[in-house]
Design a protein around this motif. Structure first.
Motif, PDB file in Angstrom:
ATOM      1  N   ARG A  73       0.859  -1.177   0.000  1.00  0.00           N
ATOM      2  CA  ARG A  73       0.000   0.000   0.000  1.00  0.00           C
ATOM      3  C   ARG A  73       0.896   1.227   0.000  1.00  0.00           C
ATOM      4  O   ARG A  73       1.914   1.254   0.700  1.00  0.00           O
ATOM      5  N   LEU A  74       0.520   2.241  -0.796  1.00  0.00           N
ATOM      6  CA  LEU A  74       1.357   3.439  -0.911  1.00  0.00           C
ATOM      7  C   LEU A  74       0.846   4.556  -0.014  1.00  0.00           C
ATOM      8  O   LEU A  74       1.643   5.296   0.569  1.00  0.00           O
ATOM      9  N   ASN A  75      -0.453   4.720   0.061  1.00  0.00           N
ATOM     10  CA  ASN A  75      -1.055   5.770   0.882  1.00  0.00           C
ATOM     11  C   ASN A  75      -2.518   5.406   1.109  1.00  0.00           C
ATOM     12  O   ASN A  75      -2.913   4.272   0.855  1.00  0.00           O
ATOM     13  N   MET A  76      -3.294   6.360   1.591  1.00  0.00           N
ATOM     14  CA  MET A  76      -4.691   6.092   1.967  1.00  0.00           C
ATOM     15  C   MET A  76      -5.528   5.457   0.843  1.00  0.00           C
ATOM     16  O   MET A  76      -6.408   4.643   1.089  1.00  0.00           O
ATOM     17  N   ARG A  77      -5.248   5.891  -0.385  1.00  0.00           N
ATOM     18  CA  ARG A  77      -6.101   5.443  -1.487  1.00  0.00           C
ATOM     19  C   ARG A  77      -5.391   4.644  -2.569  1.00  0.00           C
ATOM     20  O   ARG A  77      -6.030   4.228  -3.544  1.00  0.00           O
ATOM     21  N   GLU A  78      -4.076   4.464  -2.438  1.00  0.00           N
ATOM     22  CA  GLU A  78      -3.348   3.823  -3.531  1.00  0.00           C
ATOM     23  C   GLU A  78      -2.542   2.623  -3.075  1.00  0.00           C
ATOM     24  O   GLU A  78      -1.991   2.621  -1.967  1.00  0.00           O
ATOM     25  N   GLN A  79      -2.467   1.650  -3.963  1.00  0.00           N
ATOM     26  CA  GLN A  79      -1.567   0.522  -3.716  1.00  0.00           C
ATOM     27  C   GLN A  79      -0.771   0.210  -4.983  1.00  0.00           C
ATOM     28  O   GLN A  79      -1.223   0.461  -6.104  1.00  0.00           O
ATOM     29  N   LEU A  80       0.438  -0.294  -4.741  1.00  0.00           N
ATOM     30  CA  LEU A  80       1.312  -0.705  -5.832  1.00  0.00           C
ATOM     31  C   LEU A  80       1.016  -2.172  -6.121  1.00  0.00           C
ATOM     32  O   LEU A  80       0.996  -2.996  -5.193  1.00  0.00           O
ATOM     33  N   VAL A  81       0.759  -2.483  -7.401  1.00  0.00           N
ATOM     34  CA  VAL A  81       0.439  -3.868  -7.764  1.00  0.00           C
ATOM     35  C   VAL A  81       1.261  -4.293  -8.976  1.00  0.00           C
ATOM     36  O   VAL A  81       1.802  -3.454  -9.699  1.00  0.00           O
ATOM     37  N   ARG A  82       1.352  -5.598  -9.166  1.00  0.00           N
ATOM     38  CA  ARG A  82       2.023  -6.115 -10.370  1.00  0.00           C
ATOM     39  C   ARG A  82       1.077  -6.009 -11.551  1.00  0.00           C
ATOM     40  O   ARG A  82      -0.126  -6.281 -11.428  1.00  0.00           O
ATOM     41  N   GLU A  83       1.624  -5.620 -12.665  1.00  0.00           N
ATOM     42  CA  GLU A  83       0.814  -5.555 -13.877  1.00  0.00           C
ATOM     43  C   GLU A  83       0.562  -6.979 -14.368  1.00  0.00           C
ATOM     44  O   GLU A  83       1.509  -7.765 -14.482  1.00  0.00           O
ATOM     45  N   ALA A  84      -0.673  -7.313 -14.604  1.00  0.00           N
ATOM     46  CA  ALA A  84      -1.006  -8.656 -15.093  1.00  0.00           C
ATOM     47  C   ALA A  84      -1.961  -8.522 -16.268  1.00  0.00           C
ATOM     48  O   ALA A  84      -2.651  -7.514 -16.408  1.00  0.00           O
ATOM     49  N   GLU A  85      -1.962  -9.553 -17.091  1.00  0.00           N
ATOM     50  CA  GLU A  85      -2.899  -9.580 -18.226  1.00  0.00           C
ATOM     51  C   GLU A  85      -4.192 -10.190 -17.677  1.00  0.00           C
ATOM     52  O   GLU A  85      -4.233 -11.383 -17.352  1.00  0.00           O
ATOM     53  N   ILE A  86      -5.202  -9.340 -17.531  1.00  0.00           N
ATOM     54  CA  ILE A  86      -6.416  -9.787 -16.829  1.00  0.00           C
ATOM     55  C   ILE A  86      -7.213 -10.784 -17.683  1.00  0.00           C
ATOM     56  O   ILE A  86      -7.466 -10.557 -18.867  1.00  0.00           O
TER      57      ILE A  86
END
Ligand code: UDP
Length: 253
Positions: A73-86
């Motif tokens: 999690r980066l801050n209140m509203r953001e998170q860092l995620v891995r880019e995936a092909e959904i």
């Protein structure tokens, strides 16, 4: 965050380019939609709560060896995620009859299912996410039989673990929706990982004793106190300290 390049805006989240290749930043909005976006509202604070609740669950799953896109999690509203092909499927796991399965098979809401059921829906708003079987998934190349087996196995592991997590907080995990994505390692080996979010927006969560709804059904059915219910879920999981002061039942009158 506004300086980052916006890649995609969905109903509840915005995806921005991440700081490293292969990463994205997911921003959790306060927007709520239901019934294929026919019903809309802004629920102040919902995004903050979903970011925290999803972080909590995904971080636990990562530690348990269930691969997820969640990095931090980066801050209140953001998170860092891995880019995936959904993969264009919504994978629903059900423990108790509620929602569309009640209508489809004439069941009684609240009845325990004989065993956990995993269903696939084709992610397509214009078609209203139709229920699909393995035949459709493989024929239309949305996923292979191996992918389907992997998704079912992962979904059932998530179900066992997350049901336990919620049960310890006196909450019944009635059903929930997952999304999966593909990632490729240095040798071009493909792996399926859990993506999207796990939050009261994507789960049905009932108080273990009173069966009070603590999820997005409060918004769908105009029960009121939606964010208060989400905050109560977060409080019971030990994520936030503040006690929910409202009695959810009062909202019905
Ligand atoms: N769900 C979701 N997104 C969707 C459809 C369903 O998160 O687009 C979740 C929903 O919140 C519930 C579960 O998946 O926890 C099963 O939903 P159901 O098929 O009963 O659909 P509904 O009747 O809610 O439209």
């Amino acid at each position: 965050m506004s300086r980052r390049k916006k890649l995609y805006e969905g109903k509840a989240k915005i995806l921005y380019e991440g700081p490293e290749p292969g990463t994205l930043v997911a921003y959790f909005k306060d927007d709520a939609t239901a019934f294929n976006a026919q019903k809309k509202a802004v629920l102040e604070g919902k995004g903050v709560l979903n970011n925290r609740i999803s972080e909590y669950i995904m971080a636990h799953l990562n530690r348990m060896g269930v691969p997820t896109h969640f990095i931090k999690r980066l801050n209140m509203r953001e998170q860092l995620v891995r880019e995936a092909e959904i993969i264009p499927l919504e994978v629903v796991v059900r423990n108790v009859a509620a929602g569309s399965i009640v209508k489809r098979f004439g069941l009684t809401e609240g009845d325990a299912l004989p065993r956990s059921i995993v269903e696939f829906y084709y992610k397509n708003d214009a078609l209203q996410d139709p229920l699909v079987g393995e035949e459709h998934i493989t024929a239309f190349n949305w996923a292979t039989t191996q992918d389907i087996d992997d998704m079912i196995a992962l979904a059932l592991r998530v179900n066992d673990f997350v049901s336990g997590l919620f049960a310890a907080a006196n909450i019944r995990l009635v059903d929930f929706k997952l999304e999966f994505g593909r990632i490729y390692d240095q040798n071009e080996m493909m792996r399926i990982i859990l993506a999207d979010e796990i939050s009261p927006d994507s789960c049905r969560l009932w108080d273990m004793e009173s069966n009070e709804k603590m999820d997005k059904d409060r918004f769908r059915s105009d029960l009121g106190h939606v964010t208060e219910a989400y905050a109560e879920v977060a409080r019971r999981l030990g994520i936030i300290k503040e006690a929910a002061v409202v009695n959810l039942d009062e909202a019905k009158s």
